[in-house]
Motif scaffolding. Structure first.
Motif, mmCIF file in Angstrom:
data_model
loop_
_atom_site.group_PDB
_atom_site.id
_atom_site.type_symbol
_atom_site.label_atom_id
_atom_site.label_comp_id
_atom_site.label_asym_id
_atom_site.label_seq_id
_atom_site.Cartn_x
_atom_site.Cartn_y
_atom_site.Cartn_z
ATOM 1 N N THR A 44 0.912 -1.104 0.046
ATOM 2 C CA THR A 44 -0.004 0.172 0.001
ATOM 3 C C THR A 44 0.903 1.258 0.093
ATOM 4 N N PRO A 45 0.641 2.207 -0.796
ATOM 5 C CA PRO A 45 1.265 3.478 -0.810
ATOM 6 C C PRO A 45 0.962 4.254 0.267
ATOM 7 N N THR A 46 1.812 5.008 0.798
ATOM 8 C CA THR A 46 1.641 5.921 2.000
ATOM 9 C C THR A 46 0.528 6.939 1.563
ATOM 10 N N HIS A 47 -0.082 7.495 2.558
ATOM 11 C CA HIS A 47 -1.063 8.528 2.237
ATOM 12 C C HIS A 47 -0.501 9.721 2.213
ATOM 13 N N ALA A 171 -5.348 2.298 7.750
ATOM 14 C CA ALA A 171 -4.814 1.412 6.690
ATOM 15 C C ALA A 171 -5.944 1.039 6.032
ATOM 16 N N GLY A 172 -6.239 1.341 4.733
ATOM 17 C CA GLY A 172 -7.074 0.792 3.966
ATOM 18 C C GLY A 172 -6.991 -0.150 2.709
ATOM 19 N N ARG A 173 -7.700 -1.004 2.231
ATOM 20 C CA ARG A 173 -7.659 -1.946 1.226
ATOM 21 C C ARG A 173 -8.650 -2.077 0.583
ATOM 22 N N VAL A 174 -8.587 -2.649 -0.523
ATOM 23 C CA VAL A 174 -9.685 -2.773 -1.586
ATOM 24 C C VAL A 174 -9.421 -4.318 -1.978
ATOM 25 N N TYR A 175 -10.519 -5.054 -1.862
ATOM 26 C CA TYR A 175 -10.399 -6.778 -2.325
ATOM 27 C C TYR A 175 -11.293 -6.833 -3.344
ATOM 28 N N GLY A 176 -10.964 -7.402 -4.423
ATOM 29 C CA GLY A 176 -11.769 -7.931 -5.317
ATOM 30 C C GLY A 176 -11.908 -9.138 -5.839
ATOM 31 N N ASP A 177 -12.848 -9.748 -6.309
ATOM 32 C CA ASP A 177 -13.026 -11.138 -6.660
ATOM 33 C C ASP A 177 -12.113 -11.115 -8.151
ATOM 34 N N GLU A 181 -13.293 -8.474 -13.558
ATOM 35 C CA GLU A 181 -12.423 -7.075 -13.795
ATOM 36 C C GLU A 181 -12.929 -5.848 -13.425
ATOM 37 N N PHE A 182 -12.550 -5.131 -12.134
ATOM 38 C CA PHE A 182 -13.123 -3.830 -12.033
ATOM 39 C C PHE A 182 -12.491 -2.632 -12.783
ATOM 40 N N LYS A 183 -13.001 -1.725 -12.835
ATOM 41 C CA LYS A 183 -12.746 -0.433 -13.842
ATOM 42 C C LYS A 183 -11.338 -0.017 -13.440
ATOM 43 N N PRO A 184 -10.193 0.210 -13.964
ATOM 44 C CA PRO A 184 -9.097 0.387 -13.792
ATOM 45 C C PRO A 184 -8.927 1.826 -13.121
ATOM 46 N N GLU A 185 -9.775 2.856 -13.794
ATOM 47 C CA GLU A 185 -9.699 3.913 -13.210
ATOM 48 C C GLU A 185 -10.145 4.152 -11.891
ATOM 49 N N TYR A 186 -11.079 3.154 -11.435
ATOM 50 C CA TYR A 186 -11.813 3.227 -9.907
ATOM 51 C C TYR A 186 -10.502 2.711 -9.006
ATOM 52 N N LEU A 187 -9.955 1.625 -9.465
ATOM 53 C CA LEU A 187 -8.787 0.907 -8.539
ATOM 54 C C LEU A 187 -7.831 1.884 -8.541
ATOM 55 N N ASP A 188 -7.469 2.606 -9.729
ATOM 56 C CA ASP A 188 -6.465 3.725 -9.673
ATOM 57 C C ASP A 188 -6.606 4.762 -8.541
ATOM 58 N N LEU A 189 -7.788 5.312 -8.671
ATOM 59 C CA LEU A 189 -8.186 6.110 -7.625
ATOM 60 C C LEU A 189 -8.164 5.955 -6.059
ATOM 61 N N THR A 190 -8.716 4.604 -6.245
ATOM 62 C CA THR A 190 -8.541 4.297 -4.627
ATOM 63 C C THR A 190 -7.110 3.984 -3.900
ATOM 64 N N ARG A 191 -6.409 3.347 -5.057
ATOM 65 C CA ARG A 191 -4.852 3.244 -4.472
ATOM 66 C C ARG A 191 -4.313 4.623 -4.411
ATOM 67 N N VAL A 193 -5.387 7.721 -4.159
ATOM 68 C CA VAL A 193 -6.109 8.820 -3.164
ATOM 69 C C VAL A 193 -6.370 8.362 -1.694
ATOM 70 N N PHE A 194 -6.683 7.152 -1.609
ATOM 71 C CA PHE A 194 -7.078 6.494 -0.475
ATOM 72 C C PHE A 194 -6.027 5.582 0.070
ATOM 73 N N GLY A 195 -4.942 5.362 -0.637
ATOM 74 C CA GLY A 195 -3.918 4.330 -0.252
ATOM 75 C C GLY A 195 -4.492 2.818 -0.106
ATOM 76 N N ALA A 196 -5.245 2.389 -0.927
ATOM 77 C CA ALA A 196 -6.223 1.216 -0.669
ATOM 78 C C ALA A 196 -5.360 0.252 -1.855
ATOM 79 N N GLU A 197 -4.845 -0.607 -1.787
ATOM 80 C CA GLU A 197 -4.225 -1.670 -2.776
ATOM 81 C C GLU A 197 -5.279 -2.468 -2.849
ATOM 82 N N LEU A 198 -5.176 -3.020 -4.258
ATOM 83 C CA LEU A 198 -6.236 -4.410 -4.626
ATOM 84 C C LEU A 198 -5.689 -5.551 -4.390
ATOM 85 N N GLY A 199 -6.419 -6.206 -3.669
ATOM 86 C CA GLY A 199 -5.975 -7.763 -3.213
ATOM 87 C C GLY A 199 -7.000 -8.677 -4.139
ATOM 88 N N ALA A 200 -6.325 -9.512 -4.937
ATOM 89 C CA ALA A 200 -7.171 -10.322 -5.846
ATOM 90 C C ALA A 200 -7.562 -11.794 -4.960
#
Length: 456
Positions: A44-47, A171-177, A181-191, A193-200
């Motif tokens: 996760t990138p730092t805030h 610490a925040g994190r986004v998990y997806g099934d 495929e979730f939209k790259p723009e949304y995942l990029d924004l959460t990563r 802006v919110f520092g939430a990395e995607l976990g598959a």
């Protein structure tokens, strides 16, 4: 074939403030290694790096990762000061709204409206149409202009930098099934802006494994303060997206209580009375009366002056309902503004709270009902797949109030004298149900709201 409605879950985990605090730097938090079939997400990138995503690290087991460097201070000026001030007010209004909706919940209660606001803002960022408008109204983001999400994340980032006497980690994190495929723009924004990395994760094929990974990550982030945030019944095979948010907060009192002065005192709860360990200390603190004398407010500072605990004590043993009825932030702020320093004979019970709530019905009653309805939820900014809907808002918070911090020196034993009414300290005996807030003094943001009806 009938389509199964797709759902996702927002979970929030909090560890509240403890009067104890460590003065050592927190241990580096390692990324949880996923099974071989599930690719490990980058760290996760730092805030602090809101404007620039951290470079991806080579995937390897958590124990093999090098310790992460200390996080730099967040950059100044991310969003206007006016916007940050407005967002602080939005968090406070949302916190008080939740407090009112939770007023009829029995027993002790602990909620961090700040953390829930940030987690739901991730949901708001992926919504559109009427769903977006409802979430904006509930979060009090409607009418705000500018990069609201970045400014909100930057506010949270400022609380994410420990000092010698305060440790606040979020610490925040986004998990997806992994099958979708979730939209790259949304995942990029959460990563970014919110520092939430995607976990598959494999929700459909390995629900237990997905749950273990999520709980394990939260356990590491909170240094085992919270062992579980999602139970077996929280997730199901239809889960497609999960947002988690974890936080820990510990701080030393500015003036610690002497453990030798703690004595058993009768506490008069709603249903029964019982002796509880009552801490005691005479201190000069800010205090005032409110609600035409129906309550007394006392604000206890933590060391460093950045944070404080505000206690609202009803004047009568059955007066908590009157205090919470019709409560709003304007009243609380007016009492804080009116509070003046005075010597106070503080008698506060030692207590610990652990709340594990599903806030979904309360968020829905606040006005965001559409996002929970698969037929009406508009979450197309997240993924092109239809019928995404929110199924739960899991929130867990823990907080302990004790005499002193881990390295704080004991205060001298108190001596109470009676004689001169003009100089005697004001009695503040917390022997009945009360409410409290932990707040950031500089921004005025309420970080935690708590209600204690049984300190034992």
């Amino acid at each position: 074939m009938q389509r199964v409605p797709r759902t996702f879950v927002v979970c929030v985990a909090l560890v509240g403030c403890d009067a104890a605090a460590t003065k050592s730097e927190p241990a580096p938090i390692a990324t949880i290694a996923a099974p071989a079939a599930i690719p490990t997400a980058p760290p996760t990138p730092t805030h602090a790096s809101i404007d620039k995503a951290a470079p991806a690290a080579e995937a390897r087991p958590a124990e093999a990762r090098a310790p992460e460097p200390s996080k730099p201070a967040p950059p100044a000026g991310k969003g206007t000061s006016e916007l940050k001030q407005a967002l602080g007010r939005s968090i406070n209004d949302f916190t008080i709204d939740l407090q009112r909706k939770l007023a009829k919940q029995p027993g002790n209660l602990l909620v961090s409206g700040m953390s829930v606001s940030v987690a739901l803002a991730m949901l708001h960022a992926g919504s559109s149409g009427a769903t977006e408008r409802e979430l904006a109204e509930v979060l009090h983001l409607d009418g705000l202009t500018g990069d609201v999400h970045a400014a909100l994340a930057h506010l949270a980032a400022r609380w994410n930098h420990p000092s010698d006497h305060v440790t606040l980690v979020t610490a925040g994190r986004v998990y997806g099934d992994r099958k979708y495929e979730f939209k790259p723009e949304y995942l990029d924004l959460t990563r970014k802006v919110f520092g939430a990395e995607l976990g598959a994760l494999d929700f459909a094929g390995d629900l237990g494994g997905a749950r273990d990974l999520i709980n394990g990550w939260v356990r590491e982030q909170t240094r085992a303060e919270i062992g579980e945030i999602v139970a077996a019944e929280t997730l199901d095979a239809a889960t497609r997206l999960l947002v988690t948010d974890a936080a820990t907060f510990k701080a030393d009192w500015l003036e610690p209580f002497d453990p030798a002065a703690t004595q058993p005192v009768m506490f008069y709860g709603h249903e029964h009375r019982q002796p509880v360990p009552m801490m005691r200390s005479v201190q000069r603190v800010s205090t005032t009366l409110g609600l035409a004398g129906k309550l007394r407010l006392v604000e206890l500072p933590y060391r460093g002056g950045e944070y404080s605990m505000v206690i609202l004590l009803p004047a009568t043993r059955g007066g908590l309902e009157d205090v919470e009825k019709g409560f709003d932030f304007e009243r609380l702020q007016s009492w804080l503004d009116a509070a003046k320093p005075a010597p106070v004979d503080l008698q506060i019970p030692r207590f610990s709270l652990d709340s594990n709530l599903d806030l979904a019905p309360f968020v829905s009653r606040l006005g965001a009902a559409r996002v929970f309805d698969a037929r009406r939820a508009e979450l197309g900014e997240m993924a092109s797949e239809k019928k995404l809907a929110l199924s739960a808002v899991r929130h867990r918070a823990r907080l302990s109030v004790e005499e002193r911090g881990a390295d704080a020196p004991a205060a001298p034993a108190i001596e109470i004298s009676v004689g001169n009414a003009a100089t005697d300290p004001l009695p503040f005996i917390v022997d009945r149900p009360f409410i409290f807030y932990v707040r950031d003094v500089r921004s005025g943001v309420l970080l935690f709201y708590g209600r204690v009806v049984d300190p034992a």
